[in-house]
Design a protein around this motif. Sequence first.
Motif, PDB file in Angstrom:
ATOM      1  N   TYR A   7       0.832  -1.209   0.000  1.00  0.00           N
ATOM      2  CA  TYR A   7       0.000   0.000   0.000  1.00  0.00           C
ATOM      3  C   TYR A   7       0.862   1.252   0.000  1.00  0.00           C
ATOM      4  CZ  TYR A   7      -4.281  -2.685   0.779  1.00  0.00           C
ATOM      5  OH  TYR A   7      -5.345  -3.541   0.639  1.00  0.00           O
ATOM      6  N   LEU A   8       1.948   1.221   0.775  1.00  0.00           N
ATOM      7  CA  LEU A   8       2.849   2.376   0.808  1.00  0.00           C
ATOM      8  C   LEU A   8       3.511   2.590  -0.551  1.00  0.00           C
ATOM      9  CD1 LEU A   8       4.614   1.983   4.285  1.00  0.00           C
ATOM     10  CD2 LEU A   8       3.004   3.751   3.597  1.00  0.00           C
ATOM     11  N   ASP A   9       3.980   1.507  -1.170  1.00  0.00           N
ATOM     12  CA  ASP A   9       4.621   1.617  -2.479  1.00  0.00           C
ATOM     13  C   ASP A   9       3.645   2.126  -3.535  1.00  0.00           C
ATOM     14  OD1 ASP A   9       6.923   0.683  -1.297  1.00  0.00           O
ATOM     15  OD2 ASP A   9       6.738  -1.371  -2.086  1.00  0.00           O
ATOM     16  N   ASP A  10       2.422   1.604  -3.506  1.00  0.00           N
ATOM     17  CA  ASP A  10       1.400   2.062  -4.461  1.00  0.00           C
ATOM     18  C   ASP A  10       1.109   3.547  -4.282  1.00  0.00           C
ATOM     19  OD1 ASP A  10       1.172  -0.437  -5.572  1.00  0.00           O
ATOM     20  OD2 ASP A  10      -0.724  -0.941  -4.580  1.00  0.00           O
ATOM     21  N   ALA A  11       0.977   3.959  -3.019  1.00  0.00           N
ATOM     22  CA  ALA A  11       0.684   5.371  -2.747  1.00  0.00           C
ATOM     23  C   ALA A  11       1.815   6.252  -3.260  1.00  0.00           C
ATOM     24  CB  ALA A  11       0.472   5.589  -1.245  1.00  0.00           C
ATOM     25  N   LYS A 135      -5.858   9.491   1.226  1.00  0.00           N
ATOM     26  CA  LYS A 135      -7.122   9.026   1.807  1.00  0.00           C
ATOM     27  C   LYS A 135      -7.357   7.548   1.487  1.00  0.00           C
ATOM     28  CE  LYS A 135     -11.203   9.711   0.011  1.00  0.00           C
ATOM     29  NZ  LYS A 135     -12.308  10.311  -0.668  1.00  0.00           N
ATOM     30  N   ASP A 136      -7.130   7.167   0.232  1.00  0.00           N
ATOM     31  CA  ASP A 136      -7.325   5.771  -0.160  1.00  0.00           C
ATOM     32  C   ASP A 136      -6.356   4.845   0.566  1.00  0.00           C
ATOM     33  OD1 ASP A 136      -9.307   6.626  -1.865  1.00  0.00           O
ATOM     34  OD2 ASP A 136      -8.069   6.494  -3.681  1.00  0.00           O
ATOM     35  N   ASN A 140      -7.344   1.826   3.133  1.00  0.00           N
ATOM     36  CA  ASN A 140      -6.898   0.435   2.969  1.00  0.00           C
ATOM     37  C   ASN A 140      -6.137  -0.060   4.193  1.00  0.00           C
ATOM     38  OD1 ASN A 140      -8.022   0.100   0.409  1.00  0.00           O
ATOM     39  ND2 ASN A 140      -6.219   0.955  -0.600  1.00  0.00           N
ATOM     40  N   LEU A 141      -5.364   0.818   4.819  1.00  0.00           N
ATOM     41  CA  LEU A 141      -4.636   0.424   6.025  1.00  0.00           C
ATOM     42  C   LEU A 141      -5.606   0.136   7.174  1.00  0.00           C
ATOM     43  CD1 LEU A 141      -1.661   2.938   5.816  1.00  0.00           C
ATOM     44  CD2 LEU A 141      -1.535   0.447   5.562  1.00  0.00           C
ATOM     45  N   LYS A 142      -6.659   0.932   7.271  1.00  0.00           N
ATOM     46  CA  LYS A 142      -7.655   0.692   8.328  1.00  0.00           C
ATOM     47  C   LYS A 142      -8.380  -0.644   8.099  1.00  0.00           C
ATOM     48  CE  LYS A 142      -8.504   5.493   9.671  1.00  0.00           C
ATOM     49  NZ  LYS A 142      -7.637   5.490  10.825  1.00  0.00           N
TER      50      LYS A 142
END
Length: 186
Positions: A7-11, A135-136, A140-142
């Motif tokens: 998720y971090l890499d995508d962001a 925000k996305d 996703n992390l939540k």
Amino acid sequence: MEEIQLYLDDAEEMMQKTVEHTRAEYSRIRAGKAMPGMLDGIMVEYYGNPTPINQVSSINTPDAKSIIIKPWERKVLSDIERAIINSDLGLTPQNDGELIRLNLPPLTEERRKDLVKHTRNEAENNKVSIRNVRKDAIHNLKKLLKEGAAEDAVKKAEDDVQKLTDKYIAKIDELTTQKEEEIMTV
């Protein structure tokens, strides 16, 4: 933990793409001197298909106030001329039967201010895009937290997403400042 990193890499990738988009949009904004990039986005009707102008001609800037467009096929001259007239460049092409010359008039103070305003609007739109990526990613992390991911890992990832957001918004601000200075330099 691996999903969190994804998720971090995508962001970060999406934020980087937004900065690149900002850079590309700014290259199209006229800043007083002729640049071939000003014609990016102009499509020419070529054998019935809309084609980028730089794929049907060579584009040169012999000096700071003019652009010369030399089509690879003479029959495309009128299509290129029409595409430039219909664009939002506000330039009048001069067709001599061999090539098209665009002379850039000096920017008035009012036009410079309009361009700065346009630059700021573009910057704000791209900052909103970066905030939407944030925000996305946090959403996703939540979801991962609800699925059982470690709370401290998710919290650290949320902080990392915020740091990325701040970093890329600062890059857009830097690009915007440079472009505004370029526009306002007489």
